[in-house]
Design an enzyme around this catalytic site. Structure first.
Site, PDB file in Angstrom:
ATOM      1  N   SER A 593       0.850  -1.194   0.000  1.00  0.00           N
ATOM      2  CA  SER A 593       0.000   0.000   0.000  1.00  0.00           C
ATOM      3  C   SER A 593       0.890   1.251   0.000  1.00  0.00           C
ATOM      4  CB  SER A 593      -0.968  -0.035   1.189  1.00  0.00           C
ATOM      5  OG  SER A 593      -1.968   0.941   1.050  1.00  0.00           O
ATOM      6  N   ASP A 668      -9.265  -4.521  -5.992  1.00  0.00           N
ATOM      7  CA  ASP A 668      -8.846  -3.580  -4.950  1.00  0.00           C
ATOM      8  C   ASP A 668      -9.692  -2.316  -5.073  1.00  0.00           C
ATOM      9  OD1 ASP A 668      -7.533  -1.819  -3.232  1.00  0.00           O
ATOM     10  OD2 ASP A 668      -5.546  -2.623  -3.694  1.00  0.00           O
ATOM     11  N   HIS A 700      -7.633  -5.224  -1.535  1.00  0.00           N
ATOM     12  CA  HIS A 700      -6.380  -4.610  -1.082  1.00  0.00           C
ATOM     13  C   HIS A 700      -5.569  -5.536  -0.179  1.00  0.00           C
ATOM     14  CE1 HIS A 700      -3.802  -1.154  -0.804  1.00  0.00           C
ATOM     15  NE2 HIS A 700      -3.912  -1.050   0.497  1.00  0.00           N
TER      16      HIS A 700
END
Length: 723
Positions: A593, A668, A700
Site C-alpha cells: 500500500s 482492490d 487490497h
C-alpha cells in the site's frame, strides 16, 4: 556402559541440534501455527461490573456469548449458545441494548468494503431466551433506541425503524438509491478515510434520530471487472472521488419519531465540506456535529437544538496542515466534554465546559496520548494510554480532571492496552512485547496491580523456542542529515559480525503510522524470521512523517508525500550499508500500500543504493487516490501539481536499474489496480524489465484460500533470486 553413554550423548546432541535448527515455513505461517490465544469480542458491560466474551466450542461446533465477573473472573452464565438455536448459524458480532437484557446478533455477514457489511440480524431476549429475526432482509448497522423499544437499521440506502412492542416497521427515508443517494450509511470514501459506516445516531430519550444524507450523483464512478466463475466477467460499479474531483454533497437531518417528521439542519455557509462525526450530548435535545472544510485544516463543532434546528459553533480546531478526526469526544454528566487535540504540538486531552470554553488541559508533555479510555465521575479520574515511556511503547495511565496525580498503571515495558470495568475499579490489560506473547490480566485500577492472569501464550512461546530465532533489537538510526529515526533489526541466529549479509528493509511510512513498535509478532514478522534463518538481515525504519513523536515530525511531509519519507529510507540504507556486517551491494526494500508506493520510489530515486524492491498494491500516482486521504496531506492536484507529480513513482520509471516486483489485486476498491496498470505501461514505454503478478478478484488485502501462501512464496523466491 561407557560406549553407551557416549552414543547417548551423540544422539542427544543430534536431536538437540535438529530441534535448535527447526526452520519456519510459509505453510506454518499461513495455516495459523503461530496464532495467539486472546479474548474475542470482549465487551465491558455498562450496568454491572461484568464483561462478555465470544467463545467457540470445538466439540459441539457452537458459539457462546459468556458473561464473566470483573472482580473474580469467574464465569457467571452463558447468555446464548448457538447449539440451542438451529436458525442461528454463528455469531459474527453482537451489541447490547441500554438495559443489557437484549442482544442484537449479526450472523451470515457479507462484506461490502473495509468496514461495511450486510448481515442477518437477530434480537435475543436474555430473560425469556427468545430469538427473533429483525427482518428477513440482509441489513446494515442496526441499533437499539435508548429505551430499548425500537431498532433502527439501514436497507438499500434508506433508514427503517422497527417498534419491538407493536412489531411494526416504519420506513423513515425514501429517496435512497444505489450510486445516487445514501441515508444514514457512509459512502465509500467516508468509510475508508473517516473510518465509520453508521451515519445515524439515536438521542438519549429514543425519540429522535439524527442522520447524514449523501448525495453522490455527481461523484465520478469507478468500475472493477469481477471474473468469478461465470462465462463472462461482471462489473462492480461504485462512486469513488479521486483527488480534486467532486465529493458527495452531505446534509444533516433529524427525524422525530413522535411527529414522524424530518427536519433539515442549516449548518451555515459551508460550501465544500465534510461531516466526519455526529454525536448526541447527554441532553436529548442537543446534537453535536463536527464540520470539516475540504482542506481539512479547520474543524468546527456545532451544538444543534433538535427542536428548532438552531446551530451554534462551540469549538474551533485549526491547524497549518490538517486536523485529525478522532472518536475521543466524551460528554460528562454536566455536558462538559473531553476532547483530544495536537494544538500544543503533541496529542493531549482537554476539558471544555458545555459552552465550549476551555477549562483545563489535562495532559501535557513532549509525548502523545494514543488512546482515551474514559472518565470515572466518582474518583474524577481520566484513564488513557500514552507513549510517555518511549514512542515505541504503550502504557496505561490515570490522572485527575485537573491534570494532577498522574499514575502509570502498567508495569511492564511494551504494548499495554486496557478494557475498563463499568465502575472503573478494574481493567483487563493486554500486554505484549517483542519477546513476550500476549498476556491478558485483571488489574486493579487505583494501583495498577495485577489481580489475576486470564489468558497467556506460554505454549506458543515454548513452541517458538524450538526455532531458536533472534528477536528484534530496537535502535536509533541517525542519518547523515541528523534525523534520528526509530528502527529495529532482525539478525540471523548464527550471526557473525565478520560476515557480510544481504539486507531487506521493510516500511509502511504513511502519515501518523508506526511499524517500529514494541509488541508481539505479526505474520510478517515470522516471515522475517524465516528470511533471517536463510541468511538475511531484516531492518525496519520509521522515517519522518510517521507517528507518535509529535505533530512537527508527523506533519513535515505536508504537501510533499513521498519526499522526506523516501529521502529517509535512502539515507537509512546508506547508513546501514556502512555497517561492517552488511553487503552494501545487496540491500532491498519492500512494502504494501503506502509502503509499496515507498518501495517503488526507493528503487527509482535510490537506484544507486537499492538492488531490489517489492511493491504490493502501491499508489503509483497520488492523482489516482481518493479525495479525503490525499487532499488531507497534499491539498488538491489543481493547487499542488508539483507535490503530486514529483513524488509519484510513475513519473520516475526511467530511473529503474534494479530488480522490481509489482503486485496487485484486480478487485482492490481502495488502491485501484489502475495504479499498477499505468505503472506497467510507463515501465514498458521506458523499455524497463521488471516482474509483476496480478491476483484476480482479490482486494487490497490479497487473501483467500491459498492466496497469501502463494503470494509470500513468490516474494520469498524473488528475494532469494534477486537479493
Amino acid at each position: 556402559m561407557k560406549k553407551l553413554s557416549i552414543v547417548a550423548i551423540v544422539v542427544f546432541l543430534n536431536v538437540f541440534t535438529i530441534t535448535a535448527q527447526q526452520k519456519i515455513s510459509l505453510e506454518e505461517i499461513w495455516t495459523g501455527k503461530f496464532r495467539t490465544e486472546g479474548m474475542d469480542e470482549l465487551h465491558s458491560m455498562k450496568n454491572t461490573n461484568q464483561y462478555t466474551v465470544l467463545n467457540y466450542d470445538r466439540t459441539s461446533r457452537s458459539m457462546q456469548i459468556d458473561l464473566y465477573d470483573f472482580a473474580t473472573l469467574n464465569k457467571v452464565s452463558t447468555l446464548i449458545d448457538t447449539k440451542n438455536h438451529s436458525e442461528l448459524k454463528g455469531v459474527d458480532s453482537y451489541t447490547f441494548n441500554k438495559n443489557e437484557n437484549k442482544l442484537l446478533i449479526a450472523s451470515n455477514s457479507s462484506p461490502i468494503f473495509r468496514h461495511s457489511f450486510t448481515a442477518t440480524y437477530y434480537i435475543y431476549d436474555i430473560i425469556t431466551k427468545k430469538l427473533q429475526l429483525v427482518t428477513n432482509k440482509e441489513i446494515q448497522e442496526p441499533s437499539f433506541s435508548a429505551d430499548g423499544t425500537k431498532i433502527a437499521y439501514a436497507f438499500e440506502n434508506n433508514l427503517y425503524v422497527l417498534d419491538l412492542i407493536s412489531n411494526v416497521t416504519v420506513q423513515i427515508t425514501f429517496d435512497g438509491k444505489k450510486n445516487e443517494i445514501i441515508n444514514g450509511i457512509t459512502d465509500w470514501v467516508y468509510e475508508e478515510e473517516f473510518a465509520f459506516v453508521k451515519a445515524y445516531e439515536w438521542n438519549a430519550s429514543g425519540d429522535k434520530i439524527a442522520f447524514i444524507r449523501f448525495d453522490e450523483k455527481e461523484v465520478p464512478q469507478f468500475s472493477m471487472d469481477m471474473y468469478d466463475q461465470g462465462l463472462y466477467p461482471t462489473q462492480t460499479v461504485f462512486k469513488y472521488p479521486k483527488a480534486g474531483e467532486k465529493n458527495a454533497l452531505v446534509s444533516l437531518h433529524i427525524y422525530d419519531l413522535k411527529t414522524n417528521k424530518k427536519s433539515d439542519i442549516n449548518l451555515g455557509n459551508y460550501t465544500d465540506f465534510y461531516i466526519p462525526r455526529i454525536k448526541w450530548t447527554n441532553d436529548s435535545n442537543t446534537l453535536s456535529a463536527q464540520i470539516l472544510n475540504r482542506h481539512q485544516n479547520l474543524l468546527n463543532m456545532h451544538f444543534i437544538n433538535a427542536t428548532n434546528g438552531v446551530s451554534n459553533i462551540v469549538l474551533k480546531e485549526q491547524d497549518a496542515a490538517y486536523v485529525d478526526v478522532t472518536d475521543n469526544l466524551t460528554f460528562l454528566n454536566d455536558n462538559s466534554f473531553i476532547w483530544t487535540s495536537e494544538k500544543d504540538g503533541f496529542n493531549h486531552i482537554y476539558h471544555y465546559d458545555k459552552t465550549g470554553k476551555l477549562k483545563n488541559q489535562i495532559t501535557k508533555g513532549n509525548w502523545e496520548v494514543t488512546a482515551y479510555y474514559g472518565f470515572d465521575a466518582k474518583s474524577s479520574k481520566v484513564f488513557y494510554q500514552s507513549v510517555e515511556n518511549g514512542s515505541v511503547n504503550r502504557d496505561v495511565y490515570s490522572v485527575d480532571l485537573k491534570g494532577k496525580n498522574k499514575k502509570r498503571l502498567t508495569k511492564q515495558t511494551g504494548t499495554n492496552d486496557a478494557t475498563f470495568s463499568p465502575n472503573f475499579n478494574y481493567f483487563i490489560n493486554s500486554f505484549s512485547s517483542v519477546t513476550k506473547a500476549p498476556v491478558y490480566t485483571l488489574n486493579e485500577s487505583n494501583s495498577g496491580n495485577e489481580v489475576k492472569k486470564i489468558v497467556s501464550n506460554e505454549s506458543l512461546e515454548n513452541k517458538l523456542a524450538a526455532y531458536n530465532i533472534t528477536p528484534k533489537e530496537f535502535f536509533p538510526l541517525i542519518t547523515e542529515k541528523g534525523n534520528k529515526l526509530n528502527a529495529w533489526i532482525i539478525k540471523p541466529t548464527d550471526f557473525d559480525s565478520k560476515k557480510k549479509y544481504p539486507v531487506l528493509m521493510y516500511q509502511y511510512s504513511g502519515p501518523g503510522s508506526q511499524q517500529v513498535v514494541n509488541q508481539w509478532n505479526s505474520s510478517n514478522d515470522y516471515w522475517y524470521y524465516m528470511l533471517a534463518q536463510k541468511g538475511y538481515i531484516v531492518i525496519c525504519v520509521d522515517g519522518r512523517g510517521t507517528g507518535f513523536k509529535g505533530a512537527d515530525f508527523k506533519k513535515c511531509t505536508y504537501k510533499e508525500l513521498g519526499k522526506f519519507e523516501v529521502e529517509d529510507q535512502i539515507d537509512a540504507a546508506k547508513v546501514i550499508a556502512q555497517y561492517e556486517f552488511v553487503d552494501a551491494s545487496r540491500i532491498g526494500i519492500w512494502g504494501w500500500s503506502y509502503g509499496g508506493f515507498m518501495s517503488s520510489n526507493c528503487i527509482l530515486k535510490g537506484n544507486d543504493v537499492f538492488k531490489t524492491a517489492i511493491a504490493v498494491a502501491p499508489v503509483t500516482s497520488w492523482r489516482y487516490y481518493d479525495s479525503i486521504y490525499t487532499e488531507r496531506y497534499m491539498r488538491t492536484p489543481q493547487e499542488n501539481a508539483s507535490g503530486y507529480d514529483e513524488n509519484s513513482p510513475i513519473n520516475h520509471v526511467d530511473k529503474l536499474k534494479g530488480n522490481y516486483l509489482l503486485i496487485h489485486g484486480t478487485a482492490d476498491d481502495n488502491v485501484h489496480v489502475q495504479n499498477t496498470m499505468k505503472m506497467i505501461e510507463a515501465l514498458v514505454q521506458a523499455n524497463k524489465q521488471f516482474d509483476w503478478a496480478i491476483y484476480p478478484d482479490k482486494n487490497h488485502g490479497i487473501y483467500g484460500g491459498k492466496t497469501r501462501l502463494q503470494l509470500y512464496t513468490k516474494m520469498t523466491n524473488f528475494i532469494l533470486e534477486k537479493l
